[in-house]
Design a protein around this motif. Structure first.
Motif, PDB file in Angstrom:
ATOM      1  N   GLY A 131       0.832  -1.191   0.000  1.00 51.32           N
ATOM      2  CA  GLY A 131       0.000   0.000   0.000  1.00 51.32           C
ATOM      3  C   GLY A 131       0.870   1.245   0.000  1.00 51.32           C
ATOM      4  N   VAL A 132       0.506   2.248  -0.771  1.00 57.56           N
ATOM      5  CA  VAL A 132       1.347   3.448  -0.875  1.00 57.56           C
ATOM      6  C   VAL A 132       1.485   4.184   0.454  1.00 57.56           C
ATOM      7  CG1 VAL A 132       0.912   3.786  -3.341  1.00 57.56           C
ATOM      8  CG2 VAL A 132      -0.538   4.943  -1.676  1.00 57.56           C
ATOM      9  N   ARG A 133       0.539   3.969   1.378  1.00 56.44           N
ATOM     10  CA  ARG A 133       0.631   4.642   2.675  1.00 56.44           C
ATOM     11  C   ARG A 133       0.794   3.649   3.833  1.00 56.44           C
ATOM     12  NH1 ARG A 133      -4.283   4.975   5.242  1.00 56.44           N
ATOM     13  NH2 ARG A 133      -5.961   4.012   4.057  1.00 56.44           N
ATOM     14  N   ASP A 134       1.380   2.498   3.538  1.00 56.63           N
ATOM     15  CA  ASP A 134       1.643   1.473   4.557  1.00 56.63           C
ATOM     16  C   ASP A 134       2.629   2.015   5.591  1.00 56.63           C
ATOM     17  OD1 ASP A 134       2.539  -0.783   6.016  1.00 56.63           O
ATOM     18  OD2 ASP A 134       2.254  -2.095   4.293  1.00 56.63           O
ATOM     19  N   TRP A 155       2.621  -1.122  -6.371  1.00 55.50           N
ATOM     20  CA  TRP A 155       2.065  -0.167  -5.414  1.00 55.50           C
ATOM     21  C   TRP A 155       0.545  -0.139  -5.504  1.00 55.50           C
ATOM     22  CZ3 TRP A 155       4.772   1.176  -1.489  1.00 55.50           C
ATOM     23  CH2 TRP A 155       6.175   1.157  -1.596  1.00 55.50           C
ATOM     24  N   VAL A 156      -0.096  -0.343  -4.377  1.00 52.28           N
ATOM     25  CA  VAL A 156      -1.555  -0.392  -4.300  1.00 52.28           C
ATOM     26  C   VAL A 156      -2.062   1.006  -3.937  1.00 52.28           C
ATOM     27  CG1 VAL A 156      -3.516  -1.475  -3.159  1.00 52.28           C
ATOM     28  CG2 VAL A 156      -1.457  -2.822  -3.641  1.00 52.28           C
ATOM     29  N   PRO A 157      -2.893   1.609  -4.793  1.00 53.90           N
ATOM     30  CA  PRO A 157      -3.336   2.990  -4.590  1.00 53.90           C
ATOM     31  C   PRO A 157      -4.036   3.208  -3.245  1.00 53.90           C
ATOM     32  CG  PRO A 157      -4.036   2.180  -6.743  1.00 53.90           C
ATOM     33  CD  PRO A 157      -3.472   1.013  -5.988  1.00 53.90           C
ATOM     34  N   ASP A 158      -3.556   4.189  -2.517  1.00 49.65           N
ATOM     35  CA  ASP A 158      -4.129   4.621  -1.239  1.00 49.65           C
ATOM     36  C   ASP A 158      -4.213   3.505  -0.202  1.00 49.65           C
ATOM     37  OD1 ASP A 158      -5.086   7.151  -0.047  1.00 49.65           O
ATOM     38  OD2 ASP A 158      -6.889   5.980   0.367  1.00 49.65           O
ATOM     39  N   GLY A 159      -3.503   2.406  -0.421  1.00 49.07           N
ATOM     40  CA  GLY A 159      -3.589   1.266   0.479  1.00 49.07           C
ATOM     41  C   GLY A 159      -2.790   1.436   1.758  1.00 49.07           C
ATOM     42  N   ASP A 160      -3.314   0.839   2.846  1.00 46.08           N
ATOM     43  CA  ASP A 160      -2.587   0.784   4.110  1.00 46.08           C
ATOM     44  C   ASP A 160      -1.884  -0.577   4.206  1.00 46.08           C
ATOM     45  OD1 ASP A 160      -4.597  -1.061   4.789  1.00 46.08           O
ATOM     46  OD2 ASP A 160      -5.515   0.221   6.307  1.00 46.08           O
ATOM     47  N   ASP A 162      -2.985  -3.372   5.147  1.00 47.09           N
ATOM     48  CA  ASP A 162      -3.880  -4.422   4.648  1.00 47.09           C
ATOM     49  C   ASP A 162      -4.366  -4.130   3.231  1.00 47.09           C
ATOM     50  OD1 ASP A 162      -3.786  -6.043   6.931  1.00 47.09           O
ATOM     51  OD2 ASP A 162      -5.400  -4.946   7.906  1.00 47.09           O
ATOM     52  N   LEU A 163      -3.742  -3.144   2.590  1.00 45.12           N
ATOM     53  CA  LEU A 163      -4.078  -2.689   1.234  1.00 45.12           C
ATOM     54  C   LEU A 163      -5.426  -1.964   1.191  1.00 45.12           C
ATOM     55  CD1 LEU A 163      -2.937  -5.834  -0.836  1.00 45.12           C
ATOM     56  CD2 LEU A 163      -1.547  -3.961   0.071  1.00 45.12           C
ATOM     57  N   LYS A 164      -5.943  -1.602   2.349  1.00 43.90           N
ATOM     58  CA  LYS A 164      -7.249  -0.950   2.436  1.00 43.90           C
ATOM     59  C   LYS A 164      -7.108   0.547   2.153  1.00 43.90           C
ATOM     60  CE  LYS A 164     -11.276  -0.729   5.431  1.00 43.90           C
ATOM     61  NZ  LYS A 164     -11.824  -1.122   6.729  1.00 43.90           N
ATOM     62  N   PRO A 165      -7.923   1.070   1.205  1.00 41.59           N
ATOM     63  CA  PRO A 165      -7.889   2.505   0.913  1.00 41.59           C
ATOM     64  C   PRO A 165      -8.844   3.273   1.836  1.00 41.59           C
ATOM     65  CG  PRO A 165      -9.362   1.438  -0.610  1.00 41.59           C
ATOM     66  CD  PRO A 165      -8.809   0.347   0.278  1.00 41.59           C
ATOM     67  N   ARG A 174     -11.915  -4.321  -1.713  1.00 39.23           N
ATOM     68  CA  ARG A 174     -12.057  -5.456  -2.634  1.00 39.23           C
ATOM     69  C   ARG A 174     -11.310  -5.198  -3.938  1.00 39.23           C
ATOM     70  NH1 ARG A 174     -17.791  -8.133  -3.824  1.00 39.23           N
ATOM     71  NH2 ARG A 174     -17.299  -8.977  -1.797  1.00 39.23           N
ATOM     72  N   GLU A 175     -11.420  -3.973  -4.468  1.00 32.25           N
ATOM     73  CA  GLU A 175     -10.707  -3.633  -5.713  1.00 32.25           C
ATOM     74  C   GLU A 175      -9.192  -3.728  -5.516  1.00 32.25           C
ATOM     75  OE1 GLU A 175     -13.816  -0.431  -7.722  1.00 32.25           O
ATOM     76  OE2 GLU A 175     -12.356   0.273  -6.262  1.00 32.25           O
ATOM     77  N   ASN A 176      -8.707  -3.238  -4.382  1.00 29.21           N
ATOM     78  CA  ASN A 176      -7.264  -3.290  -4.125  1.00 29.21           C
ATOM     79  C   ASN A 176      -6.772  -4.720  -3.950  1.00 29.21           C
ATOM     80  OD1 ASN A 176      -6.905  -0.575  -4.419  1.00 29.21           O
ATOM     81  ND2 ASN A 176      -6.433  -0.154  -2.276  1.00 29.21           N
ATOM     82  N   ILE A 177      -7.555  -5.553  -3.267  1.00 27.56           N
ATOM     83  CA  ILE A 177      -7.197  -6.971  -3.116  1.00 27.56           C
ATOM     84  C   ILE A 177      -7.146  -7.629  -4.498  1.00 27.56           C
ATOM     85  CG2 ILE A 177      -8.043  -9.213  -2.262  1.00 27.56           C
ATOM     86  CD1 ILE A 177      -7.099  -7.765   0.112  1.00 27.56           C
ATOM     87  N   ALA A 178      -8.157  -7.376  -5.305  1.00 23.25           N
ATOM     88  CA  ALA A 178      -8.224  -7.975  -6.638  1.00 23.25           C
ATOM     89  C   ALA A 178      -7.048  -7.538  -7.502  1.00 23.25           C
ATOM     90  CB  ALA A 178      -9.548  -7.618  -7.317  1.00 23.25           C
ATOM     91  N   ALA A 179      -6.687  -6.258  -7.440  1.00 25.01           N
ATOM     92  CA  ALA A 179      -5.559  -5.760  -8.235  1.00 25.01           C
ATOM     93  C   ALA A 179      -4.244  -6.370  -7.768  1.00 25.01           C
ATOM     94  CB  ALA A 179      -5.501  -4.237  -8.154  1.00 25.01           C
ATOM     95  N   ALA A 180      -4.070  -6.516  -6.465  1.00 24.52           N
ATOM     96  CA  ALA A 180      -2.843  -7.132  -5.938  1.00 24.52           C
ATOM     97  C   ALA A 180      -2.778  -8.601  -6.333  1.00 24.52           C
ATOM     98  CB  ALA A 180      -2.782  -6.967  -4.423  1.00 24.52           C
ATOM     99  N   ALA A 181      -3.909  -9.290  -6.284  1.00 17.21           N
ATOM    100  CA  ALA A 181      -3.940 -10.699  -6.685  1.00 17.21           C
ATOM    101  C   ALA A 181      -3.620 -10.844  -8.172  1.00 17.21           C
ATOM    102  CB  ALA A 181      -5.302 -11.311  -6.368  1.00 17.21           C
TER     103      ALA A 181
END
Length: 193
Positions: A131-134, A155-160, A162-165, A174-181
């Protein structure tokens, strides 16, 4: 992929379940396991801190050895589990690559305490979906680290962690999880050739 959990949540946590499901959508078979301290916690042993690194690595190695075709099995994990996977690969585990979701580059707020010394010498490819803000390593912080030629970043946009924006981003977890997968699946296909 043999998928290890992070320090604070078990193999069937919401994140582990969502990511495993998303990887399966891309045709990746996923096996999860628990480190000994988490198994003891589940058995009613109360909240326990993670085992020491040698115990974690031995448990990961045992889980890998139990896989039907371990030489074709990617290893990876969430946070601490991903770090252990990278250390196992650095020690010479016969695997095609490593995937980590939320690598703990440093403890939150302790930028000088990095966990990257082994990465430049990694003998297999590794993908970090971060996540970009991990707080364990933002995009800006990680840009200054020497990671080596075998480590790539998604890099997952706006993700923490847990990749959560954040809601204001307009993105969903869900979109961030799907993109990372999807990024992990594409990486595994490339690394298997």
């Amino acid at each position: 992929m043999l998928f290890a959990h992070g320090a604070g949540a078990p193999m069937d946590s919401d994140f582990m379940t969502a990511m495993s499901t998303a990887l399966v959508v891309h045709g990746i078979a996923v096996a999860r396991f628990e480190f000994p301290y988490m198994a003891r916690r589940r058995a009613g042993g109360g909240k326990r801190p993670p085992d020491r690194q040698p115990v974690l690595l031995a448990a990961f190695h045992d889980a890998l050895r139990a896989m039907p075709d371990s030489a074709r099995c990617f290893i990876g994990g969430k946070s601490m589990g991903g770090r252990m996977a990278s250390l196992l690969a650095a020690e010479g585990a016969n695997v095609p690559g490593v995937v980590c979701f939320g690598y703990p580059f440093h403890p939150p707020g302790k930028l000088a305490t990095t966990r990257t010394a082994h990465l430049p010498g990694l003998p297999v490819p590794m993908l970090v979906c971060q996540g970009v803000r991990d707080p364990f390593g933002t995009q800006e912080q990680v840009a200054g680290y020497l990671l080596g030629q075998n480590v790539s970043l998604h890099w997952v946009p706006d993700g923490d962690h847990d990749l959560k924006p954040r809601k204001a981003s307009g993105l969903t977890h869900r979109e961030n999880i799907a993109a990372a997968a999807a990024a992990a699946s594409a990486f595994m296909v490339r690394a298997s050739r």
